[in-house]
Design an enzyme around this catalytic site. Sequence first.
Site, PDB file in Angstrom:
ATOM      1  N   GLN A  53       4.474  -3.315   5.152  1.00  0.00           N
ATOM      2  CA  GLN A  53       4.915  -1.927   5.069  1.00  0.00           C
ATOM      3  C   GLN A  53       4.987  -1.432   3.620  1.00  0.00           C
ATOM      4  O   GLN A  53       5.815  -0.592   3.271  1.00  0.00           O
ATOM      5  CB  GLN A  53       6.268  -1.767   5.757  1.00  0.00           C
ATOM      6  N   SER A  54       4.106  -1.929   2.773  1.00  0.00           N
ATOM      7  CA  SER A  54       4.093  -1.543   1.360  1.00  0.00           C
ATOM      8  C   SER A  54       3.803  -0.058   1.180  1.00  0.00           C
ATOM      9  O   SER A  54       2.760   0.449   1.620  1.00  0.00           O
ATOM     10  CB  SER A  54       3.033  -2.363   0.620  1.00  0.00           C
TER      11      SER A  54
END
Length: 369
Positions: free
Chosen positions: A99-100
């Site tokens: 989920q960068s």
Amino acid sequence: MAEARKRLLIPYQPPAFYVPSAHPNAVIPQVRVALANLPTPIFPWTLPELPEDVAVDIKRDDYTGGVELTGNKVRKLEFLLGDAIAQSADIVVSAGGTQSNHARATAAACARLYGLPCVLYLRKDSEGRNGNLLIDRMVGATVHEVTAAQVKEWKEETVHWVERRAEVLAEATKSKVVGIPIGGSNALGCWGYLHAIGELSAQLDNNIESTYSDIVACTGSGATAGGLGVGLHLYRQSKNIDTSSLGLRSYGVSDSPDYFLDYIDGIIAPIFTGPKARDLLTITDAKGLGYAKSTTEELQFISRVARETGVIFDFCYTGKTVFGMWKDLTSGAWRPQPGKKALFIHTGGGPSLFDRADLFNDVLPPLEA
């Protein structure tokens, strides 16, 4: 397409308070590419239960772009991708968690730049396929899930891991591949928020210190805090004021303050001749249970702020930061100077919420029949 992309490059001039001759051999960007909607607006903000004599404004850096380009990473990418385009990059490589925010912004920005191919190596830390990862795939990034062996290598030598991936891909494809570090956190990435201090100064008629005594932001990888720290120092120097008049407070959400301060020293050294990070900012530990791990109290607070002020924060970065700031302000750990306010910089991160809606099930009101 390389020549078409180069036509998007804009010559860059540092803010007036940055005097190149004072920083011999510094890394000073010559170009940038316009990605963000700037300047980002500043609004009054009424956090719940603050003492009557405490006022906070919010600078909405989550407004830097649409859902695909929201957040602080876009400021860094203006310089990092500008440099990649100047190098005639055929492919851009970067890395992060599933989920960068950085990976998502990099992928989306590359798509905007006439479909510059983007390859992401993502550490599998979520089973979901929504949120930032969904956007990565929608905008056409090639996504590799990083193996356990690669994660071990990653942890041992984070800074050079992306560079090695770029070298391997360049050899395999016979292409010009440019690596962008995790979080966009290197010397060039720091310029995004050094430049932001110039923007803030312009918004306040070169008189930041008349309105604010404290600037507050999240530290998740280092370059945002590094750029803000250098920018504020040089601004203060140009106005002959000290940190008692205008200071930077940051809240670390993924590692210890000492780790971040040492890391920031490394990435600001190539752009700046001056004090070390410990003299530029304070960092308070706000990671709580750990990186991307939330307490019920944190989630309740994020939900309450959304309900009472209409401002949404993620649970991993900005939510922990504003919770830490709020606890300090309500306890009296620090306060803005009399007659002045604190300015909180909202650095985005909202898309990740949509992959972890389950976290909020127990703290949100139930659905009505």
